[in-house]
Design a protein around this motif. Structure first.
Motif, short mmCIF file in Angstrom:
data_model
loop_
_atom_site.label_atom_id
_atom_site.label_comp_id
_atom_site.label_asym_id
_atom_site.label_seq_id
_atom_site.Cartn_x
_atom_site.Cartn_y
_atom_site.Cartn_z
N MET A 63 0.82 -1.21 0.00
CA MET A 63 0.00 0.00 0.00
C MET A 63 0.86 1.25 0.00
SD MET A 63 -3.04 -1.23 2.60
CE MET A 63 -4.03 0.25 2.39
N GLU A 64 1.95 1.23 0.73
CA GLU A 64 2.86 2.38 0.76
C GLU A 64 3.50 2.60 -0.61
OE1 GLU A 64 3.51 4.68 3.03
OE2 GLU A 64 1.88 3.80 4.21
N ASN A 65 3.83 1.52 -1.29
CA ASN A 65 4.43 1.62 -2.62
C ASN A 65 3.46 2.26 -3.60
OD1 ASN A 65 4.71 0.02 -5.49
ND2 ASN A 65 6.70 0.53 -4.62
N ILE A 66 2.21 1.88 -3.53
CA ILE A 66 1.20 2.46 -4.41
C ILE A 66 1.02 3.95 -4.12
CG2 ILE A 66 -1.25 2.42 -5.00
CD1 ILE A 66 -1.18 -0.61 -4.46
N LYS A 67 0.99 4.30 -2.83
CA LYS A 67 0.84 5.71 -2.46
C LYS A 67 2.01 6.54 -2.98
CE LYS A 67 -0.40 6.81 1.67
NZ LYS A 67 -0.48 6.84 3.15
N GLU A 68 3.20 5.99 -2.92
CA GLU A 68 4.38 6.71 -3.41
C GLU A 68 4.28 6.95 -4.91
OE1 GLU A 68 7.83 4.57 -2.30
OE2 GLU A 68 7.60 4.94 -0.13
N ARG A 69 3.84 5.93 -5.63
CA ARG A 69 3.71 6.06 -7.08
C ARG A 69 2.65 7.09 -7.44
NH1 ARG A 69 3.05 -0.16 -8.55
NH2 ARG A 69 2.75 0.58 -10.70
N LEU A 70 1.52 7.08 -6.72
CA LEU A 70 0.47 8.04 -7.00
C LEU A 70 0.91 9.46 -6.65
CD1 LEU A 70 -2.66 6.05 -5.80
CD2 LEU A 70 -2.14 6.77 -8.13
N ASN A 71 1.68 9.60 -5.60
CA ASN A 71 2.22 10.93 -5.25
C ASN A 71 3.13 11.45 -6.36
OD1 ASN A 71 0.89 11.11 -2.81
ND2 ASN A 71 2.58 10.23 -1.64
N LYS A 72 3.91 10.53 -6.96
CA LYS A 72 4.78 10.92 -8.06
C LYS A 72 3.97 11.38 -9.26
CE LYS A 72 8.66 11.43 -10.24
NZ LYS A 72 9.58 12.53 -9.89
#
Length: 205
Positions: A63-72
């Motif tokens: 979930m953290e990985n997905i959030k990081e990608r969406l933030n990018k």
């Protein structure tokens, strides 16, 4: 100022310099979007299966990985927005008035893709494109990579909505509404010359 042409006009002779770039970007977006959706769906499934037993480290990490990608993606979208200057917004405002929609809808469509911004920049530059098309029609919800979403669950719903697309006429299929913007003279479009005399002609497709 712009002159509106009501009578039927032939399609403009549009340049094809951006064809490969736009094709490649759209293909990459489709692939990335599917991977991200799959990851997000899996993360949600994992979350639901573990919500009464506590999150395991794998689910939290996913979930953290997905959030990081969406933030990018969100940062990239804001960067595209920051490149729109007064001349860009002048054209966007005219297109919005012609289509009868809020100019923010046009802005949102323009900054969905780097290719859209590049086409608009090319149109505004001397020696490049002499016409571009703004489509306004039903399409699938913007992919996650457009940066419109701040939380991955927002982008999981499959739906149809009105969207604006910028095209050179080679890729986007005409479905509902479209306006062709022609440049009267081959020169850089700047605010100082956009206000002097009719530099643009807008006509319905």
């Amino acid at each position: 100022m712009a002159e509106e042409v009501d009578e039927e006009s032939p399609l403009p002779s549009l340049d094809i310099d951006a064809e490969e770039e736009e094709d490649e970007e759209e293909e990459n977006l489709d692939d990335d979007s599917e991977r991200l959706k799959d990851d997000a769906h899996q993360a949600v499934a994992n979350f639901r299966s573990n919500k009464y037993r506590g999150h395991n480290l794998s689910t939290v990490s996913q979930m953290e990985n997905i959030k990081e990608r969406l933030n990018k993606y969100k940062e990239n979208r804001l960067a595209r927005l920051s490149t729109l200057q007064l001349p860009h917004r002048h054209i966007i405002e005219m297109v919005a008035l012609f289509l009868g929609i809020d100019q923010n809808e046009v802005v949102e469509g323009v900054i969905d893709l780097e290719a859209h911004v590049n086409l608009l920049n090319a149109f505004m530059s001397k020696g490049d494109k002499h016409a571009i098309i703004f489509f306004y029609q039903d399409d699938e919800a913007p992919p996650l990579e457009t940066g419109r979403y701040s939380a991955f669950v927002t982008g999981l719903k499959e739906k149809i909505e009105k969207r604006v697309f910028v095209s050179d006429g080679l890729h986007t299929a005409f479905k509902e509404q479209a306006v062709v913007v022609y440049k009267v003279e081959d020169k850089d479009l700047e605010m100082r010359n956009l206000g002097e005399q009719p530099e643009l002609i807008l006509t319905a497709l």
